[in-house]
Write an enzyme that holds these catalytic residues in place. Structure first.
Site, short mmCIF file in Angstrom:
data_model
loop_
_atom_site.label_atom_id
_atom_site.label_comp_id
_atom_site.label_asym_id
_atom_site.label_seq_id
_atom_site.Cartn_x
_atom_site.Cartn_y
_atom_site.Cartn_z
N ALA A 182 0.82 -1.21 0.00
CA ALA A 182 0.00 0.00 0.00
C ALA A 182 0.86 1.26 0.00
O ALA A 182 0.57 2.23 -0.71
CB ALA A 182 -0.94 0.00 1.21
N ASP A 211 13.86 -5.94 4.59
CA ASP A 211 14.85 -5.49 3.60
C ASP A 211 15.17 -4.00 3.71
O ASP A 211 16.34 -3.61 3.75
CB ASP A 211 14.35 -5.79 2.18
CG ASP A 211 14.09 -7.28 1.96
OD1 ASP A 211 14.62 -8.09 2.73
OD2 ASP A 211 13.34 -7.60 1.03
N HIS A 233 0.37 -10.44 17.15
CA HIS A 233 -1.08 -10.55 17.02
C HIS A 233 -1.55 -11.76 17.82
O HIS A 233 -0.99 -12.85 17.71
CB HIS A 233 -1.48 -10.70 15.55
CG HIS A 233 -2.92 -10.36 15.31
ND1 HIS A 233 -3.95 -11.18 15.71
CD2 HIS A 233 -3.51 -9.28 14.72
CE1 HIS A 233 -5.11 -10.63 15.39
NE2 HIS A 233 -4.86 -9.48 14.79
N LEU A 242 -2.49 0.56 7.64
CA LEU A 242 -2.85 0.95 6.28
C LEU A 242 -3.02 2.45 6.19
O LEU A 242 -2.64 3.09 5.20
CB LEU A 242 -4.15 0.25 5.84
CG LEU A 242 -4.05 -1.16 5.26
CD1 LEU A 242 -5.44 -1.71 4.97
CD2 LEU A 242 -3.20 -1.19 4.00
N SER A 283 0.42 -5.77 2.92
CA SER A 283 -0.80 -4.97 2.80
C SER A 283 -1.93 -5.81 2.22
O SER A 283 -3.09 -5.70 2.62
CB SER A 283 -0.57 -3.75 1.91
OG SER A 283 0.46 -2.93 2.41
N ASP A 284 -1.58 -6.64 1.24
CA ASP A 284 -2.57 -7.49 0.59
C ASP A 284 -3.22 -8.45 1.58
O ASP A 284 -4.36 -8.88 1.40
CB ASP A 284 -1.90 -8.27 -0.55
CG ASP A 284 -2.88 -9.05 -1.39
OD1 ASP A 284 -3.79 -8.41 -1.96
OD2 ASP A 284 -2.76 -10.28 -1.48
N GLU A 330 5.42 0.61 7.10
CA GLU A 330 5.96 -0.14 8.22
C GLU A 330 7.48 -0.06 8.29
O GLU A 330 8.07 -0.18 9.36
CB GLU A 330 5.52 -1.61 8.12
CG GLU A 330 5.82 -2.42 9.37
CD GLU A 330 5.24 -3.83 9.34
OE1 GLU A 330 5.56 -4.61 10.25
OE2 GLU A 330 4.48 -4.14 8.40
N HIS A 350 3.47 -9.82 14.20
CA HIS A 350 2.53 -9.25 13.23
C HIS A 350 2.98 -7.92 12.64
O HIS A 350 2.88 -7.70 11.44
CB HIS A 350 1.17 -9.07 13.91
CG HIS A 350 0.09 -8.52 13.03
ND1 HIS A 350 -0.26 -9.12 11.83
CD2 HIS A 350 -0.70 -7.43 13.17
CE1 HIS A 350 -1.24 -8.42 11.27
NE2 HIS A 350 -1.51 -7.39 12.04
N ARG A 362 1.10 -0.30 18.24
CA ARG A 362 0.22 0.26 17.21
C ARG A 362 -1.25 0.01 17.53
O ARG A 362 -1.64 -1.10 17.85
CB ARG A 362 0.56 -0.35 15.85
CG ARG A 362 -0.37 0.06 14.73
CD ARG A 362 0.05 -0.57 13.41
NE ARG A 362 -0.12 -2.02 13.40
CZ ARG A 362 -1.24 -2.64 13.03
NH1 ARG A 362 -2.31 -1.93 12.69
NH2 ARG A 362 -1.30 -3.96 13.02
#
Length: 560
Positions: free
Chosen positions: A19, A212, A233, A383, A47-48, A366, A342, A377
């Site tokens: 995103a 990365d 999570h 997002l 994001s997906d 992120e 997460h 968070r």
């Protein structure tokens, strides 16, 4: 998309196609030539996988002020107030921009449908069933592919940043693409590579999330912040792949129960299963430590049966389908769940304009540490952060980003790297061994609960692996690679092997950084919990910063 010949320079290189990378590319001025690099395809990112949604105060009974208060409370004293205010106040405008682009959020009558998630005081989470991230990224991808000024470079690996020695300016990246490593010049580089969940043995992140951007920036001298804060999570499906069971499920009324059917979460917090994520994760961890024969492999249960069946069908079709795949009928059976890594609150230190301490280098999403998440968070702010801060690039003067016409040497030396089959095979075996063992060590020592002795043992182990990695023939070659050199790999199907090398390098670095940051912060706060320092210490209401191998604390005001 087929392989393409790519130019050797762009105005802006965006690394990462989640995103943050997609929306940033769309917000950059169309007068700029943009290269969008992704190591997989434009449809595969964390994001997906985002299910729950995106938070914004768009309801008449809500306000940015309440959104700010909830975010600050979740952040446990480490949110930067100005950044949080900016995030919440820009949120409604950014939601409208997504709607204008074609994102089909769920609606109730003629209004955007909103749901409640943990630690939110109002229903403010917009969603598209339980595949909100996919809806957002699919829409953004469609828009990106229509833009003539954006060139998508798929299945390409950004390996390192090109830093000009005299000025410290970022001039581009080294890139592995189509069996060759070359250097790509750019007026600016924007890192939007997501998180590093794959450094943990249990994670909801996809395989591409290997830290990365953070590792590449750190090796180039960027300042990183708050790397110890990892959000676990509480409800990942206890099956291979660790599929995330969205927090929205609990928001809609699902119960967390143990093997006896008891709602144990209220033993640990008055809000029960709707307490902040770190609290719920530790509640599950602690409960399993007390009740399970083997806590490492045990699970609790998420019972969706209190939710009306028609609401389950409407809101959570993807969760229904995944559970069915594993033989679980959510309408009649509870779901086995346990915590998993997460989201990484820490990252590359940036300001509100996404600038890092390296001129010409930006970070978004992120990968960045903007200060909006603090030590923990708030659900569905991730997002939102990608969109709000991605939109900031629209206000940057294009001339600041446009590549200069400075002359660079075109005399590129090509190196052919062709080790013997035995040397190559031994190297790949060593890489595979490290890649397999590293996440287990980090999970055991820097997972939900941490303590000094296990952190130090893990740091020693990673140091040993670092030495073995540095001695590899490929490492010896690539560590010395200059912008006047390129590398050809004659072996067929080298992509898989080089990706293993690059991701192992990045995971070793981020693993070491997380461990040392966790050892440095001697208190418990948010996503960082120390068994040997279980209390939150007011003296540690500070950010931890690291550059190269130096750790220090930021004592500036402006947090709450």
């Amino acid at each position: 998309m087929p392989d393409i010949n790519i130019p050797n320079q762009f105005d802006v290189l965006v690394v990462g196609a989640g995103a943050a990378g997609l929306y940033t590319s769309l917000c950059l001025p169309e007068s700029l030539q943009i290269g969008l690099i992704t190591k997989e395809t434009v449809t595969l990112s964390a994001s997906d996988w985002a299910q729950g949604g995106i938070a914004a105060a768009v309801d008449a009974e809500d306000s940015p002020k309440l959104h700010i208060e909830d975010t600050l409370k979740a952040g446990v004293g480490l949110c930067d107030i100005a950044a949080v205010e900016f995030l919440a106040e820009q949120a409604p405008h950014c939601i409208q921009s997504l709607v204008n682009l074609g994102v089909a959020f769920d609606r109730h009558d003629n209004h955007l449908a909103l749901t409640l998630e943990a630690a939110h005081s109002r229903p403010r989470v917009l969603h598209a069933a339980d595949t909100t991230g996919r809806e957002v990224t699919t829409t953004l991808t469609d828009q990106v592919l229509r833009r003539q000024n954006i060139q998508v470079i798929q299945q390409a690996l950004a390996l390192s940043l090109w830093i000009e020695p005299q000025t410290g300016q970022c001039l581009g990246t080294s890139l592995f693409y189509q069996g060759k490593i070359t250097w790509i010049r750019a007026g600016a580089v924007i890192l939007a590579t997501g998180g590093g969940g794959q450094v943990f043995a249990q994670t909801t992140n996809p395989a591409v999330s290997t830290g990365d951007g953070v590792a590449i920036a750190w090796r180039a001298g960027a300042i990183l912040r708050d790397l110890e804060f990892v959000q676990f999570h509480p409800t990942a499906l206890s099956k291979p792949g660790r599929f995330l069971i969205s927090e929205a499920v609990r928001g809609e009324g699902a119960h967390l129960v143990d093997d006896t059917g008891r709602r144990f979460a209220f033993d640990y917090h008055p809000a029960g299963e709707l307490a902040p994520r770190d609290v719920v994760s530790r509640a599950i961890f602690s409960h399993l430590q007390k009740t399970a024969t083997d806590p490492a492999t045990a699970n609790v249960w998420l019972d969706m049966r209190p939710i009306p069946p028609e609401k389950i069908r409407h809101r959570f079709p993807n969760i229904i389908a995944v559970c069915q795949h594993w033989g679980i009928d959510v309408f009649t059976q509870p779901i086995p769940v346990s915590p998993a890594a997460h989201y990484w609150m820490g990252g590359i230190l940036t300001d509100v304009m996404n600038c890092t301490n390296i001129p010409g280098l930006y970070a978004i999403g992120e990968t960045a540490s903007t200060g909006v998440h603090g030590a923990n968070r708030l659900a569905s702010n991730s997002l939102l952060e990608c969109i709000v801060f991605g939109a900031q690039m629209a206000s940057v003067n294009p001339e600041k980003l446009r590549i200069s016409q400075q002359e660079f040497s075109e005399n590129i030396e090509t190196i052919n790297f062709s080790p013997s089959p035995t040397v190559w095979e031994n190297q790949q075996l060593k890489l595979a061994e490290i890649r397999q063992k590293l996440p287990r060590v980090v999970w055991q020592s820097a997972g939900i609960c941490r303590e000094e002795s296990s952190l130090k043992n893990a740091i020693t182990q990673i140091s040993s692996w670092q030495q073995e990695f540095t001695a590899l023939p490929l490492t010896q070659l690539l560590l010395k690679l200059q912008p006047t050199q390129s590398v050809n790999f004659p072996q067929p199907q080298i992509e898989k092997e080089l990706r293993l090398w690059a991701e192992t390098r990045n995971l070793l670095d981020v693993g070491e950084l997380i461990l040392k940051s966790a050892a440095f912060r001697k208190e418990s706060r948010g996503g960082h919990y120390r068994l040997d320092y279980p209390q939150t210490d007011p003296d540690w209401q500070v950010h931890t910063l690291v550059r190269n191998q130096q750790w220090w604390v930021d004592i500036e005001e402006g947090r709450t």
